[in-house]
Design a protein around this motif. Structure first.
Motif, mmCIF file in Angstrom:
data_model
loop_
_atom_site.group_PDB
_atom_site.id
_atom_site.type_symbol
_atom_site.label_atom_id
_atom_site.label_comp_id
_atom_site.label_asym_id
_atom_site.label_seq_id
_atom_site.Cartn_x
_atom_site.Cartn_y
_atom_site.Cartn_z
ATOM 1 N N UNK A 28 0.579 15.267 3.146
ATOM 2 C CA UNK A 28 -0.621 14.537 2.790
ATOM 3 C C UNK A 28 -0.594 13.184 3.495
ATOM 4 N N UNK A 29 -1.653 12.882 4.145
ATOM 5 C CA UNK A 29 -1.786 11.594 4.825
ATOM 6 C C UNK A 29 -2.531 10.638 3.898
ATOM 7 N N UNK A 30 -2.040 9.413 3.806
ATOM 8 C CA UNK A 30 -2.681 8.422 2.945
ATOM 9 C C UNK A 30 -3.005 7.179 3.755
ATOM 10 N N UNK A 31 -3.893 6.359 3.211
ATOM 11 C CA UNK A 31 -4.242 5.121 3.908
ATOM 12 C C UNK A 31 -4.432 3.995 2.897
ATOM 13 N N UNK A 32 -3.991 2.816 3.294
ATOM 14 C CA UNK A 32 -4.217 1.610 2.514
ATOM 15 C C UNK A 32 -5.511 0.969 2.995
ATOM 16 N N UNK A 33 -6.281 0.456 2.055
ATOM 17 C CA UNK A 33 -7.486 -0.300 2.375
ATOM 18 C C UNK A 33 -7.305 -1.695 1.795
ATOM 19 N N UNK A 34 -7.468 -2.707 2.633
ATOM 20 C CA UNK A 34 -7.375 -4.103 2.200
ATOM 21 C C UNK A 34 -8.791 -4.660 2.142
ATOM 22 N N UNK A 35 -9.092 -5.371 1.058
ATOM 23 C CA UNK A 35 -10.438 -5.933 0.887
ATOM 24 C C UNK A 35 -10.340 -7.239 0.110
ATOM 25 N N UNK A 36 -11.443 -7.958 0.058
ATOM 26 C CA UNK A 36 -11.507 -9.199 -0.715
ATOM 27 C C UNK A 36 -12.340 -8.955 -1.964
ATOM 28 N N UNK A 37 -11.848 -9.484 -3.089
ATOM 29 C CA UNK A 37 -12.583 -9.334 -4.338
ATOM 30 C C UNK A 37 -13.645 -10.430 -4.466
ATOM 31 N N UNK A 38 -14.327 -10.438 -5.582
ATOM 32 C CA UNK A 38 -15.431 -11.390 -5.787
ATOM 33 C C UNK A 38 -14.959 -12.845 -5.776
ATOM 34 N N UNK A 39 -13.675 -13.053 -6.077
ATOM 35 C CA UNK A 39 -13.114 -14.409 -6.059
ATOM 36 C C UNK A 39 -12.511 -14.774 -4.704
ATOM 37 N N UNK A 40 -12.621 -13.865 -3.731
ATOM 38 C CA UNK A 40 -12.124 -14.132 -2.387
ATOM 39 C C UNK A 40 -10.641 -13.832 -2.195
ATOM 40 N N UNK A 41 -10.008 -13.238 -3.201
ATOM 41 C CA UNK A 41 -8.581 -12.898 -3.091
ATOM 42 C C UNK A 41 -8.437 -11.542 -2.404
ATOM 43 N N UNK A 42 -7.303 -11.356 -1.750
ATOM 44 C CA UNK A 42 -7.029 -10.123 -1.015
ATOM 45 C C UNK A 42 -6.414 -9.086 -1.954
ATOM 46 N N UNK A 43 -6.920 -7.867 -1.882
ATOM 47 C CA UNK A 43 -6.436 -6.760 -2.703
ATOM 48 C C UNK A 43 -6.253 -5.525 -1.836
ATOM 49 N N UNK A 44 -5.511 -4.555 -2.361
ATOM 50 C CA UNK A 44 -5.314 -3.299 -1.632
ATOM 51 C C UNK A 44 -5.536 -2.116 -2.561
ATOM 52 N N UNK A 45 -5.945 -1.009 -1.977
ATOM 53 C CA UNK A 45 -6.031 0.283 -2.652
ATOM 54 C C UNK A 45 -5.422 1.319 -1.728
ATOM 55 N N UNK A 46 -4.859 2.366 -2.318
ATOM 56 C CA UNK A 46 -4.261 3.461 -1.560
ATOM 57 C C UNK A 46 -5.079 4.719 -1.822
ATOM 58 N N UNK A 47 -5.511 5.368 -0.741
ATOM 59 C CA UNK A 47 -6.350 6.563 -0.841
ATOM 60 C C UNK A 47 -5.628 7.762 -0.229
ATOM 61 N N UNK A 48 -5.831 8.930 -0.834
ATOM 62 C CA UNK A 48 -5.311 10.161 -0.247
ATOM 63 C C UNK A 48 -6.251 10.610 0.859
ATOM 64 N N UNK A 49 -5.789 11.527 1.678
ATOM 65 C CA UNK A 49 -6.645 12.024 2.758
ATOM 66 C C UNK A 49 -7.805 12.847 2.210
ATOM 67 N N UNK A 50 -7.732 13.228 0.943
ATOM 68 C CA UNK A 50 -8.821 13.980 0.314
ATOM 69 C C UNK A 50 -9.881 13.058 -0.266
ATOM 70 N N UNK A 51 -9.655 11.741 -0.207
ATOM 71 C CA UNK A 51 -10.682 10.793 -0.588
ATOM 72 C C UNK A 51 -10.432 9.945 -1.816
ATOM 73 N N UNK A 52 -9.901 10.482 -2.924
ATOM 74 C CA UNK A 52 -9.819 9.639 -4.116
ATOM 75 C C UNK A 52 -8.742 8.562 -4.015
ATOM 76 N N UNK A 53 -9.014 7.450 -4.689
ATOM 77 C CA UNK A 53 -8.022 6.369 -4.761
ATOM 78 C C UNK A 53 -6.902 6.839 -5.675
ATOM 79 N N UNK A 54 -5.656 6.681 -5.232
ATOM 80 C CA UNK A 54 -4.534 7.119 -6.036
ATOM 81 C C UNK A 54 -3.690 5.953 -6.544
#
Length: 70
Positions: free
Chosen positions: A1-27
């Motif tokens: 299974x291939x996974x990917x991290x997504x880095x984004x900024x929240x409403x307060x401008x802080x950096x956050x990450x999420x990990x997604x499976x290659x099938x799409x859902x955040x794990x």
């Protein structure tokens, strides 16, 4: 299974990450927002390096109850 991290900024401008499976859902996702992208990427590195982390199964109903264990 291939996974990917997504880095984004929240409403307060802080950096956050999420990990997604290659099938799409955040794990997984980071609990804390980070003030810098470097700190966020450091947290991702910690997760990536923790593949041998101990699993603490706290699903037992009572201490000493071994039902459901292999």
């Amino acid at each position: 299974m291939r996974m990917r991290f997504v880095v984004y900024r929240d409403i307060e401008g802080r950096f956050r990450w999420s990990l997604y499976s290659d099938e799409g859902p955040r794990i997984a996702q980071g609990v804390d927002g980070h003030p810098t992208s470097k700190e966020c990427f450091d947290a991702i590195r910690q997760v990536r390096n923790s593949m041998y982390a101990e699993v603490d199964d706290q699903t037992l109903v009572e201490a000493g109850d071994l039902r459901g264990r292999d």
